[in-house]
Design an enzyme around this catalytic site. Structure first.
Site, PDB file in Angstrom:
ATOM      1  N   ASP A 234      92.065   1.119  12.324  1.00 43.29           N
ATOM      2  CA  ASP A 234      93.244   0.929  11.489  1.00 43.29           C
ATOM      3  C   ASP A 234      93.761  -0.491  11.657  1.00 43.29           C
ATOM      4  OD1 ASP A 234      95.655   2.201   9.938  1.00 43.29           O
ATOM      5  OD2 ASP A 234      96.554   1.093  11.605  1.00 43.29           O
TER       6      ASP A 234
ATOM      7  N   HIS B 142     102.475   0.528   3.483  1.00 44.35           N
ATOM      8  CA  HIS B 142     102.863   0.203   4.850  1.00 44.35           C
ATOM      9  C   HIS B 142     104.368   0.367   5.053  1.00 44.35           C
ATOM     10  CE1 HIS B 142     102.004  -2.718   8.454  1.00 44.35           C
ATOM     11  NE2 HIS B 142     102.552  -1.578   8.839  1.00 44.35           N
TER      12      HIS B 142
ATOM     13  N   TRP C  10      97.124  -3.516  15.830  1.00 43.11           N
ATOM     14  CA  TRP C  10      98.315  -4.366  15.812  1.00 43.11           C
ATOM     15  C   TRP C  10      98.198  -5.439  16.895  1.00 43.11           C
ATOM     16  CZ3 TRP C  10     104.023  -2.219  16.483  1.00 43.11           C
ATOM     17  CH2 TRP C  10     104.929  -3.259  16.211  1.00 43.11           C
TER      18      TRP C  10
ATOM     19  N   SER D 193     101.753   5.082   5.353  1.00 37.53           N
ATOM     20  CA  SER D 193     102.264   4.974   6.714  1.00 37.53           C
ATOM     21  C   SER D 193     103.776   5.088   6.589  1.00 37.53           C
ATOM     22  CB  SER D 193     101.869   3.632   7.333  1.00 37.53           C
ATOM     23  OG  SER D 193     102.299   3.541   8.674  1.00 37.53           O
TER      24      SER D 193
ATOM     25  N   TYR E 196      98.899  -7.936  10.229  1.00 36.34           N
ATOM     26  CA  TYR E 196      98.523  -8.082  11.637  1.00 36.34           C
ATOM     27  C   TYR E 196      97.812  -9.427  11.815  1.00 36.34           C
ATOM     28  CZ  TYR E 196      99.294  -3.003  12.082  1.00 36.34           C
ATOM     29  OH  TYR E 196      99.822  -1.739  12.084  1.00 36.34           O
TER      30      TYR E 196
END
Length: 326
Positions: free
Chosen positions: A52, A122, A21, A153, A57
């Site tokens: 990941d 996500h 991230w 997620s 991002y």
């Protein structure tokens, strides 16, 4: 580096892995490919073999950097990315098989890869977990060779438990740390029973569990630790794990007495005491953070007394306002 099996995927992955991230710079900063390349290669040099990322991002720039790493290294590096958060508005109705298929194609193009080791929904709205057609599309994508595995997620334990009812779900990425302990109850039991890989994100509660913040710490206006404390931009639980900042600071002061040799490293090591966990994915905005995180793998496990002290702090300061929400 120690390795664990990522559930039904069969992948042997580093128990300390890397979340991206913030890998292109600190939260709120413009994405830096130079910084990203530096951190990603340092991770691979240190034995990390699971990265990941997500299509949102750096607006796809993180995926490009991760793809560049994979293509440039001789080691086997497993890549997990995510899809769905680009939907605007991000609501259940926007989740459609055609949209998810396009996101997979976009991620493959961003990374320059022929197949994705792991694609994860996500953090979709809770209602999406009750729509089998959204999970079925990934079977078709697997048949086409575009993906190898599907994961999710999640924000809530409820969502994790629902997701793993689908046979093609192989992994769950979930927030779990000293301030978010509920997953260790029913979810971890069910994950082990179903051979689900568990990827732990936000392990340091957005940096709060590093012990480096205080009442005078100022975050930039573009940092989610400034603008999302009440969940104004996305789920509140993603920022400081949903813990009120002042409450968190008080709890951290107590935890420092339990772990006097470095709270951040011991906070990561505490997570690894749970054998349901496949890996933990702390972020890093500079290589020094990465190296510090890796030390957790060699840290002695917390003593029974430390485990009991952690539970007491959690029960007294954190559990009531946090435990039942996520």
């Amino acid at each position: 580096m120690q390795f664990r099996t990522l559930g039904k995927t069969g992948f042997s992955i580093s128990e300390i892995s890397l979340g991206t991230w913030q890998v292109g710079g600190k939260w709120g900063d413009p994405f830096s490919h130079e910084n990203a390349d530096h951190i990603l290669n340092a991770a691979a040099d240190a034995g990390i073999n699971f990265i990941d990322t997500a299509d949102v991002y750096g607006d796809g720039e993180s995926e490009k950097a991760v793809g560049r790493l994979v293509r440039s290294r001789s080691e086997r590096i497993y890549v997990a990315t995510k899809c769905g958060r680009r939907l605007q508005p991000h609501v259940n109705e926007a989740y459609q098989p055609a949209a998810l298929r396009k996101f997979v194609d976009d991620s493959l193009r961003n990374m320059g890869l022929e197949t994705l080791d792991l694609i994860q929904l996500h953090c979709p709205p809770t209602e999406a977990y009750y729509r089998p057609e959204l999970f079925d599309v990934f079977d078709r994508l697997k048949d086409e060779g575009k993906i190898q595995n599907l994961g999710v997620s999640v924000e809530k334990v409820e969502e994790a438990l629902k997701a793993i009812e689908y046979p093609n779900v192989t992994t769950v990425q979930i927030i779990f740390n000293l301030f978010r302990q509920r997953p260790a109850e029913l979810f971890f039991t069910e994950a082990k029973r179903r051979n689900i890989g568990v990827i732990v994100r936000v392990p340091l509660a957005s940096g709060l569990l590093t012990g480096k913040f205080d009442q005078n710490t100022i975050f930039s206006q573009d940092d989610h630790r400034t603008f999302n404390r009440q969940g104004d931009a996305f789920d509140k639980g993603e920022t400081f794990s949903g813990v009120d900042y002042e409450t968190g600071l008080a709890a951290v002061n107590e935890l420092k007495t339990v772990f006097p040799n470095g709270l951040a490293v011991d906070a990561l090591r505490w997570i690894l005491t749970f054998d349901a966990v496949s890996c933990v994915i702390p972020g890093a905005s500079k290589p020094e953070h990465l190296i510090a995180n890796i030390q957790a793998a060699d840290r002695p496990a917390p003593s029974p007394e430390q485990m009991a002290a952690v539970k007491k702090i959690y029960d007294e300061r954190i559990k009531n306002p946090v435990h039942y929400l996520w």
